[in-house]
Design a protein around this motif. Structure first.
Motif, PDB file in Angstrom:
ATOM      1  N   ASP B 594       5.982  37.464  -0.820  1.00 39.11           N
ATOM      2  CA  ASP B 594       7.279  37.587  -2.040  1.00 39.11           C
ATOM      3  C   ASP B 594       6.500  37.391  -3.419  1.00 39.11           C
ATOM      4  N   LEU B 595       7.386  37.978  -4.018  1.00 41.13           N
ATOM      5  CA  LEU B 595       7.241  37.865  -5.700  1.00 41.13           C
ATOM      6  C   LEU B 595       8.562  37.078  -6.171  1.00 41.13           C
ATOM      7  N   HIS B 596       8.964  36.739  -6.258  1.00 40.96           N
ATOM      8  CA  HIS B 596       9.979  35.818  -6.924  1.00 40.96           C
ATOM      9  C   HIS B 596       9.631  34.543  -7.661  1.00 40.96           C
ATOM     10  N   ARG B 597       8.495  34.485  -7.645  1.00 38.72           N
ATOM     11  CA  ARG B 597       8.275  32.799  -8.020  1.00 38.72           C
ATOM     12  C   ARG B 597       6.689  32.982  -8.476  1.00 38.72           C
ATOM     13  N   VAL B 598       6.232  33.979  -9.004  1.00 43.39           N
ATOM     14  CA  VAL B 598       5.239  34.110  -8.527  1.00 43.39           C
ATOM     15  C   VAL B 598       4.686  34.317 -10.157  1.00 43.39           C
ATOM     16  N   GLY B 599       6.622  34.133 -11.293  1.00 41.79           N
ATOM     17  CA  GLY B 599       5.635  33.646 -13.087  1.00 41.79           C
ATOM     18  C   GLY B 599       4.492  32.365 -13.363  1.00 41.79           C
ATOM     19  N   GLY B 600       3.836  32.674 -13.578  1.00 42.79           N
ATOM     20  CA  GLY B 600       2.626  31.681 -14.386  1.00 42.79           C
ATOM     21  C   GLY B 600       2.249  30.681 -13.355  1.00 42.79           C
ATOM     22  N   LYS B 601       1.539  31.607 -11.536  1.00 42.96           N
ATOM     23  CA  LYS B 601       0.903  32.023 -10.788  1.00 42.96           C
ATOM     24  C   LYS B 601      -0.167  31.285 -11.436  1.00 42.96           C
ATOM     25  N   TYR B 602      -0.500  32.559 -11.528  1.00 41.87           N
ATOM     26  CA  TYR B 602      -1.153  33.547 -11.453  1.00 41.87           C
ATOM     27  C   TYR B 602      -1.979  33.585 -13.066  1.00 41.87           C
ATOM     28  N   PRO B 603      -3.379  33.292 -14.166  1.00 37.24           N
ATOM     29  CA  PRO B 603      -3.608  33.739 -15.546  1.00 37.24           C
ATOM     30  C   PRO B 603      -3.586  35.299 -14.835  1.00 37.24           C
ATOM     31  N   ASN B 604      -3.069  35.672 -16.718  1.00 38.60           N
ATOM     32  CA  ASN B 604      -2.803  37.094 -17.269  1.00 38.60           C
ATOM     33  C   ASN B 604      -3.887  38.094 -16.737  1.00 38.60           C
ATOM     34  N   SER B 605      -5.039  37.045 -16.507  1.00 38.67           N
ATOM     35  CA  SER B 605      -5.971  38.593 -16.300  1.00 38.67           C
ATOM     36  C   SER B 605      -6.348  38.725 -14.679  1.00 38.67           C
ATOM     37  N   TRP B 606      -5.526  37.247 -14.054  1.00 37.55           N
ATOM     38  CA  TRP B 606      -5.877  37.259 -12.801  1.00 37.55           C
ATOM     39  C   TRP B 606      -4.949  38.556 -12.435  1.00 37.55           C
ATOM     40  N   HIS B 607      -3.602  39.081 -13.187  1.00 34.75           N
ATOM     41  CA  HIS B 607      -2.803  40.003 -12.750  1.00 34.75           C
ATOM     42  C   HIS B 607      -3.830  41.461 -13.243  1.00 34.75           C
ATOM     43  N   TYR B 608      -4.397  41.346 -14.572  1.00 32.37           N
ATOM     44  CA  TYR B 608      -5.075  42.320 -14.860  1.00 32.37           C
ATOM     45  C   TYR B 608      -5.753  42.889 -13.917  1.00 32.37           C
ATOM     46  N   ASN B 609      -6.810  42.006 -13.306  1.00 33.83           N
ATOM     47  CA  ASN B 609      -8.192  42.508 -12.474  1.00 33.83           C
ATOM     48  C   ASN B 609      -7.166  43.002 -10.933  1.00 33.83           C
ATOM     49  N   HIS B 610      -6.281  42.036 -10.762  1.00 36.61           N
ATOM     50  CA  HIS B 610      -5.552  42.845  -9.557  1.00 36.61           C
ATOM     51  C   HIS B 610      -5.237  43.862  -9.077  1.00 36.61           C
ATOM     52  N   MET B 611      -4.581  44.616 -10.273  1.00 37.59           N
ATOM     53  CA  MET B 611      -3.896  45.809 -10.535  1.00 37.59           C
ATOM     54  C   MET B 611      -5.158  46.616 -10.879  1.00 37.59           C
ATOM     55  N   LEU B 612      -6.427  46.366 -11.554  1.00 35.66           N
ATOM     56  CA  LEU B 612      -7.593  47.049 -11.304  1.00 35.66           C
ATOM     57  C   LEU B 612      -7.974  47.102 -10.006  1.00 35.66           C
ATOM     58  N   ASP B 613      -7.777  47.043  -9.104  1.00 34.70           N
ATOM     59  CA  ASP B 613      -9.012  46.374  -8.252  1.00 34.70           C
ATOM     60  C   ASP B 613      -8.034  45.559  -7.615  1.00 34.70           C
ATOM     61  N   PRO B 614      -7.095  45.115  -6.293  1.00 33.12           N
ATOM     62  CA  PRO B 614      -6.932  43.955  -5.843  1.00 33.12           C
ATOM     63  C   PRO B 614      -7.817  43.373  -4.853  1.00 33.12           C
TER      64      PRO B 614
END
Lengths: 63, 712
Positions: B594-614
């Motif tokens: 679930d993503l409803h509380r994902v805000g602030g859970k990880y740093p921005n760089s985590w999301h960047y890398n996660h989208m690049l390659d999960p």
């Protein structure tokens, strides 16, 4: 009458009256349908249920 | 009948044949896409291009199967049986053709939009607004043609199958119109008129009744015609069929909220959905027994006739699915099943078993009749039956297993009171074997369908004659109807099909209105939360990327109030948090967390890398890579229009706010770029990934536990 509806619509209190009214409508409707269906003569029912079978000369298929 | 002058006329078989061919072609396509989606969950490498990512393919699969395969199946059966039951040719050959080509065009437009991320994100109503209008027009054409035929009929009685067709026409029209209220932003982009909880309620009132009135009532009509035909016996109980009809259409319309149990939907609405769902067992099983008992004296025929075998399994699957549905809508069961593969198993018992097998039986019965020949191969038809049945089992059983497994793992706590599987990914990887077996079931089922296509093609090729216009004759109806003693009570409603339509409309509107009006009007249903603010322009653009990629097909945004969920995700979701969500993105399946509380859970760089390659952040993740988001320039040409549209819908953006959007976006984007640079990631502020990160970091951050005071 409208006042009665409006007062329920502006507060959640008394909202349970809506499902209740609907259920009663449904139940009465259902009873009427059931009674009428079971009062129906056998003859008419059999005419109706045979409708699909008389729209062509049915040859028994052996697919 | 007091009129003995026989009128000669003919039945239109071309339209029936065309719809049958369309059913077979789209069936194969829809199932191939489904197989691809199933394999992607085992081999993520199969998400090989943006247009084939799971999030975009899944709606394509569901739309292809529901509207292309089953939709054309409905039209095949209705166009064949309606003519014969009315003893009249279709009202207008032109309308029939418009219905046929218009429907195919709509399907093609779905294929041309969904893989490109053009979607409203509302399940089974993903098609964008111009296509919604086209659907409305073609549906009206279908109804016009149907009522025209009924009005010029030569048979006084309306057989019960026609009632089901009328009920289908009316209800699908209402559902489609109400759920498709959306405000166009551009030619292929719109926002749902409703927001948050209300949008979810309307969506699932629609979604559940699409199952009821697109996948069930028309097929019950077909069952009441084709099963007696194939068995050469009248239906077991005509009385039961009448009760079946009225009870089913009245109750089904209420059951939608069972898709939203334990969500932020008001409790009274949830309970209403549960009660009516449980009551639905009665008419559903009445219908199933009526179908099966029709075969009570021809079981010897079932042994040799593939058509009857298909019908038996179809009706049995219908019975299983309609028993399981009410069970799943009990809150205690739903707590386990919701968001898991159990639901996927449930819908496939319905789709593969009930819709699929009834369609196949119908095709095997119709084609030899229309081509005045024998089926090319009974052995192949029997092979299709067995491999199809095996396919259903191999599909459903692993999915049940997967559903129970995942739910149990989500909810398990250790003796120390912490989650046994805190990493969501563990629960996904546990299911790979089951997903593999499910794909195998799909292969079996698809093989059967391809064998059927071959069998039908050979049958058609070998035929010497196709009766385009089947000659028939029947006495005309007397102009004046003479009632006689002991007249059938239903006659007054039957003699006037418009009355039947009107009554079925009233019946379904009652349920729809009671469910929706209070939720729309009662202020206290959705407590206002002071701290909830509209999305910034950048977050709104990010949200539209989320919609485009179909993230909601794997990720929910609705934390249920269970300890296992609040520990895993955070505070449970409140109705007031979604007031600006046009459309809602609650989702209905958790392939990912679930993503409803994902805000602030990880740093921005985590999301960047996660989208690049999960797999960089989550080893073995089955999520598709979205590396293109790192390259694509964010399209901000419509941002002002989007803000204006949202304001029209009641989102409190100040007048003239549009002038500032680009400046605001720059400021917010620069902050994200800066924080990424701190983690050695170089990216310019104009990329899609920046908006995506802005949206994800915003999610669920509007309220903190100690600040959720409601304003009454």
């Amino acid at each position: 009458m409208l006042k009665f509806i409006k007062s329920h619509m502006s507060t959640i209190g008394g909202i349970e009256i809506y499902p209740l009214i609907s259920f009663i409508i449904f139940f009465v409707f259902f009873l009427i349908v059931a009674i009428l269906v079971f009062k129906e003569s056998k003859e008419n029912i059999s005419i109706m249920s045979n409708l699909p079978l008389e729209d062509e000369t049915e040859h028994s298929s052996n697919i | 009948m007091n009129n003995n002058t026989l009128e000669k006329f003919s039945y239109d078989n071309i339209i029936v044949r065309n719809f049958i061919f369309a059913t077979m072609i789209w069936g194969v396509i829809g199932m191939v896409v489904g197989l691809l989606a199933a394999l992607q969950l085992v081999f993520p490498v199969l998400n090989f291009a943006d247009i084939t990512t799971f999030g975009r393919i899944r709606p394509l699969h569901t739309n292809a199967v529901i509207f292309a395969f089953v939709g054309n199946g409905i039209f095949s059966g209705v166009y064949y049986s309606l003519q014969r039951l009315c003893k009249a040719r279709m009202f207008s050959d032109t309308l029939s053709r418009i219905n046929f080509w218009g429907w195919q065009l709509i399907i093609v437009s779905a294929v041309a939009t969904l893989p490109f991320g053009i979607t409203t994100s509302k399940e089974y109503a993903e098609l964008e607004w111009p296509i919604d209008i086209a659907i409305t027009i073609i549906w009206v054409v279908f109804g016009w043609n149907m009522f025209g035929t009924i009005l010029k009929r030569r048979q006084q009685h309306l057989y019960v199958a026609i009632w089901f067709y009328i009920g289908t026409f009316v209800t699908v029209a209402v559902l489609h119109l109400v759920n498709s209220f959306e405000i166009p932003v551009t030619f292929l982009k719109s926002y749902s008129w409703y927001a948050g909880v209300q949008d979810a309620l309307v969506q699932w009132w629609y979604g559940h009744n699409a199952v009821a009135f697109f996948l069930t009532t028309p097929y019950l009509g077909l069952m009441y015609y084709f099963v007696p035909k194939a068995a050469n016996r009248p239906v077991y109980s005509y009385r039961l069929s009448i009760i079946h009809f009225w009870a089913l259409i009245f109750m089904y319309i209420w059951a939608g909220p069972h898709h939203l149990l334990y969500t932020a939907l008001p409790d009274w609405a949830q309970t209403l959905g549960v009660v009516f769902s449980v009551m639905l067992i009665a008419p559903s099983w009445g219908g199933m027994l009526n179908g099966l008992l029709t075969l009570r004296s021809v079981w010897d025929k079932v042994r040799v006739e593939p058509v009857l075998k298909f019908f038996v399994v179809a009706i049995t699957a219908y019975g299983m699915a309609t028993f399981e549905g009410p069970m799943l809508s009990l809150k205690s069961v739903n707590a386990i099943a919701h968001y898991t593969d159990w639901i996927v198993a449930h819908v496939h018992v319905g789709a593969l078993g009930w819709n699929g097998f009834l369609t196949f039986g119908m095709i095997y019965w119709l084609i030899p009749r229309m081509y005045k020949t024998e089926l090319f191969s009974t052995r192949l038809a029997n092979f299709h039956f067995w491999i199809g049945t095996l396919g259903i089992l191999f599909y459903a059983l692993p999915m049940y297993w997967a559903g129970f497994t995942q739910s149990a793992m989500w909810k398990e706590f250790t003796q120390d009171g912490v989650l046994a599987y805190p990493n969501f990914l563990e629960t996904v990887l546990q299911l790979r074997t089951m997903y593999m077996l499910r794909a195998l079931g799909g292969v079996f089922y698809l093989t059967g369908v391809i064998v059927m296509c071959y069998n039908i093609a050979k049958t058609v090729a070998a035929a010497t004659v196709f009766e385009k216009n089947e000659e028939a004759e029947a006495p005309a109806l007397p102009a004046v109807y003479h009632a006689h003693k002991g007249d059938h009570w239903h006659r007054w409603i039957e003699r006037k099909p418009i009355q039947l339509m009107f009554f079925s409309l009233i019946v379904i509107l009652i349920g729809g209105m009671v469910e929706m009006i209070p939720t729309f009007l009662v202020k206290s249903n959705i407590p206002t939360i002071r701290s909830v603010k509209p999305y910034t322009p950048l977050e709104l653009e990010g949200r539209d990327i989320y919609i485009r990629e179909g993230c909601n097909n794997c990720h929910s945004q609705m934390v249920r109030p269970f300890r296992s969920e609040t520990v895993r995700y955070g505070e449970y979701s409140k109705a007031g948090e979604f007031v600006y969500d046009h459309p809602h993105l609650w989702g209905s399946k958790r392939t990912g967390p679930d993503l409803h509380r994902v805000g602030g859970k990880y740093p921005n760089s985590w999301h960047y890398n996660h989208m690049l390659d999960p797999t960089l952040t989550s080893p073995n993740s089955i999520m598709p890579a979205y590396a293109s988001m790192l390259e694509n320039i964010l399209d901000i040409s419509d941002t002002e229009k989007k803000i204006a549209a949202m304001r029209t819908l009641g989102v409190p953006y100040a007048e003239g706010y549009e002038k500032n959007v680009h400046a605001e976006m720059r400021i917010q984007a620069d902050a994200i770029v800066k924080s990424l640079a701190a983690d050695n990631i170089k990216v310019t502020r104009d990329k899609e990934i920046i908006a995506m990160i802005a949206y994800l970091q915003r999610l669920g951050t509007d309220i903190k536990v100690n600040d959720s005071t409601s304003i009454k």
